[in-house]
Design an enzyme around this catalytic site. Structure first.
Site, PDB file in Angstrom:
ATOM      1  NE  ARG A 117      -0.513   7.625  -1.529  1.00 15.67           N
ATOM      2  CZ  ARG A 117      -0.209   6.964  -0.408  1.00 15.67           C
ATOM      3  NH1 ARG A 117      -0.598   7.465   0.780  1.00 15.67           N
ATOM      4  NH2 ARG A 117       0.463   5.837  -0.449  1.00 15.67           N
ATOM      5  CG  HIS A 118      -1.778   4.450  -6.425  1.00 14.60           C
ATOM      6  ND1 HIS A 118      -1.911   3.501  -5.441  1.00 14.60           N
ATOM      7  CD2 HIS A 118      -0.547   5.013  -6.269  1.00 14.60           C
ATOM      8  CE1 HIS A 118      -0.797   3.483  -4.707  1.00 14.60           C
ATOM      9  NE2 HIS A 118       0.051   4.395  -5.193  1.00 14.60           N
ATOM     10  CG  ASN A 164      -0.489   1.118  -1.268  1.00 11.60           C
ATOM     11  OD1 ASN A 164      -1.275   1.402  -2.174  1.00 11.60           O
ATOM     12  ND2 ASN A 164       0.607   1.823  -1.064  1.00 11.60           N
ATOM     13  NE  ARG A 192       1.937   2.371  -7.046  1.00 12.74           N
ATOM     14  CZ  ARG A 192       3.152   2.250  -7.569  1.00 12.74           C
ATOM     15  NH1 ARG A 192       3.360   1.458  -8.615  1.00 12.74           N
ATOM     16  NH2 ARG A 192       4.171   2.913  -7.051  1.00 12.74           N
ATOM     17  CD  GLU A 199       5.973   7.612  -5.043  1.00 15.33           C
ATOM     18  OE1 GLU A 199       6.212   8.779  -5.431  1.00 15.33           O
ATOM     19  OE2 GLU A 199       5.317   7.345  -4.017  1.00 15.33           O
ATOM     20  CG  HIS A 243       2.844   7.155  -7.814  1.00 14.85           C
ATOM     21  ND1 HIS A 243       2.569   5.813  -7.774  1.00 14.85           N
ATOM     22  CD2 HIS A 243       2.852   7.497  -9.130  1.00 14.85           C
ATOM     23  CE1 HIS A 243       2.449   5.346  -9.013  1.00 14.85           C
ATOM     24  NE2 HIS A 243       2.613   6.350  -9.860  1.00 14.85           N
TER      25      HIS A 243
END
Lengths: 411, 411
Positions: free
Chosen positions: B222-223, B229, B274, B294, B360
């Site tokens: 994931r980023h 987040n 991201r 995503e 994502h």
């Protein structure tokens, strides 16, 4: 679908096969597909060089391999087309399709050598057909060729069969394991793929595996008028208007008259209600297909074009400047839409039953653009009015188009 | 990618090939791919029936075609596995993979007949390899087989070669034009496809054309932590936090140590900032890929889960009940995401270079679920924490996994 690999070298697809094996049909299909996907693609047809330089009327003796003058003349034509293709590939072309018989190993080695010198990757595409397919091809396509304008159909067919016989004497089918090739037997019944690597070639082979020559209608239409159409809004998931429901009824009558209940039929819509509401009166099983949803307008979804121009002038301008590549903020571009429609195209090619697609303006532009052979750039500008059914009937090398206004007329 | 055709009959993929030709490797790859696409798929391996019923230690003489007792015992094992497969297909299974040698025409006719009686469509999948591939397979896979636990590697290899020789004496490669088959020569160098029709089979052939046995690492992550987040919000296109940028640096050091500049390397991100901000410090060319964006939360984009629970309780509940099929209003479901990731999987299989995917949570769940062989249903529930690199190393039949916490630790 992945983006294009920028490192793909220029590619030559070199057709191989006796006359009347569908080489030109396949060449044009490939060309239409790759142009639509955004590759600079062009067909170089040696027959056209012959007709342009020597005139159409060459009797079969011209193709006799014991006729030294004919052999030399044909070699020169083949080389001229090859040189033009390599020049075009050097000047920015991406995929050249060399549409000629190339039925001897010697000729193929020569082509390979010339392409190698120019840094061009080569994949051979051989078409082999059984005699029934060949006879059908002679009757349906070749007798209408400019080569035979002055002959009776019987004379023309005999001459053409004699021409094929000349090539058959020296024909060497592809089987060198060192070469990259695709062999198509009876247009899709059997496919042999040898030494073919790379993303573009893998997609191309998948496409070739799914084409066929059965003829069946393809109908395309936008949904009937929706509440948003009346308000000039884009996106959303609005209901049909009363007029839109009228179109749905007219469409149902039209299709029901042409596709009897007993006949298999394919009906695709998007997942948005205005499309399946338009399709439902037909009374056939329908498949809702998410990739047929309208272009995603992202943050502009639900706005009118006037509102976009006033509230987001920079977006409005950017879109006007490059409608193909302009991507709505958090939404899609037409180029994105074309990428996501690629599996629909392959599935459309694969189907042997008549198909009706009920979808949206942006989507129909993409599908129709493919069928009539338009490059990507032109797709966003194609006119697709409401309450109009587009009927595509396959012909020898493409589709014949009719646009049927089914009404009701819109205010 | 089109939705599944509800009219697809149950399908048997019947493997054909001498021992050590990768039949089990191919069977498992197909099984993993189709399960992940949502088809009920199961492998029926005759070798496992033999080991379960007769014990693993059968010397090569058991496979000698002149050993009448061995021949009969092997026939019974093959029939038991076939009966079980047909029973399973009748009970709702969609694709059965019959993993056995099936090297004689007689055996294949028997299989075809039994499947025909049960209304099951048959496609044969034959694997043919040159001797170097076979030797590598014997050394890397077969010597570790339960059949050889009590032998030295030399003894085992000799016994296995003797076993192959027994099969070779009666081997008849596929070539009946009436049969539907795929022939894989040297795992992808040459592919022959005969008489194969239907959407599922077309996709499967495309998949098989792109697999290979070269080993290279696949990394998934994931980023780094984003502003959203921290706020527990979903969707959007936020920036990385300071901690997220720290992860990007750590990730770059880790990759740079393992992939020297001189080595070719594939780096994919989504189009959202991201992800490419996380990938940039690696200093390699990267491809932004829209299908790696995503899962689209539609009208819930930008909300926190708490807000969704309060403001749209019916959506919150529907999602909890069926996380795979639940579709956000005007957005996507996990099932939609898996459909759109299918081309990424094929491209991931095709690549022979090491690959890093920076994407994502929803997307990594889908890709990772494929690699470790999880059915669709489980994908939405896979744990994929932030700031953790997933390293997948190919093994004989799948991937070995390591999870590397690269920090910085999150509060």
């Amino acid at each position: 679908m992945p983006p294009q690999d920028p490192h793909t070298p220029p590619l030559a697809l070199v057709m191989v096969g006796l006359p009347a094996r569908g080489k030109t049909y396949i060449s044009r299909k490939i060309s239409r597909y790759l142009s639509w996907l955004g590759y600079q693609t062009r067909v170089f047809n040696v027959g056209n060089y012959r007709r342009a330089r020597l005139g159409a009327a060459q009797a079969h003796a011209f193709f006799d391999p014991t006729n030294a003058q004919g052999v030399e003349a044909r070699r020169q034509l083949a080389m001229a087309a090859l040189r033009d293709m390599l020049k075009w590939l050097k000047g920015g072309g991406q995929v050249g399709i060399y549409d000629a018989t190339n039925t001897t190993g010697e000729r193929r080695r020569l082509v390979l050598e010339e392409c190698g010198k120019a840094g061009v990757q080569v994949v051979f595409v051989e078409s082999i057909c059984d005699s029934a397919v060949v006879e059908a091809n002679i009757r349906e396509v070749k007798l209408g060729s400019p080569d035979y304008v002055d002959m009776t159909p019987e004379e023309a067919a005999d001459d053409f069969r004699a021409r094929i016989a000349h090539y058959e004497r020296s024909y060497e089918p592809l089987d060198d394991p060192e070469l990259a090739y695709v062999k198509l037997i009876d247009v899709g019944r059997q496919v042999v793929v040898n030494g073919v690597e790379g993303y573009l070639c893998a997609r191309l082979v998948f496409f070739l595996m799914n084409i066929h020559t059965d003829r069946r209608a393809i109908w395309l239409t936008r949904h009937g008028e929706s509440e948003y159409n009346v308000q000039n809004r884009i996106g959303g998931d609005p209901e049909l208007t009363a007029l839109g429901k009228g179109y749905a009824k007219n469409l149902a009558s039209y299709i029901q008259e042409r596709v009897p209940k007993s006949q298999e039929f394919v009906l695709w819509t998007s997942t948005l209600r205005r499309t399946w509401q338009t399709a439902e009166p037909i009374g056939r099983e329908l498949t809702q297909w998410r990739v047929l949803d309208e272009i995603d307008a992202g943050e502009c979804d639900g706005m009118t074009y006037d509102e976009i121009r006033r509230e987001r002038p920079e977006e409005f301008r950017a879109r006007a400047e490059d409608k193909l590549r302009y991507r709505y903020p958090r939404g899609e571009s037409y180029a994105d839409v074309i990428q996501r429609l690629e599996p629909v195209i392959v599935e459309l090619e694969r189907q042997k039953r008549p198909v009706l697609v009920v979808s949206h303006q942006g989507i129909i532009r993409g599908l129709y653009g493919y069928l009539i052979g338009r490059p990507q750039e032109e797709c966003p500008h194609i006119q697709v009015p409401l309450h109009t059914l587009i009927e595509m009937t396959p012909t020898a090398y493409g589709y014949e188009e009719r646009r049927i206004k089914l009404g009701p007329e819109l205010g």
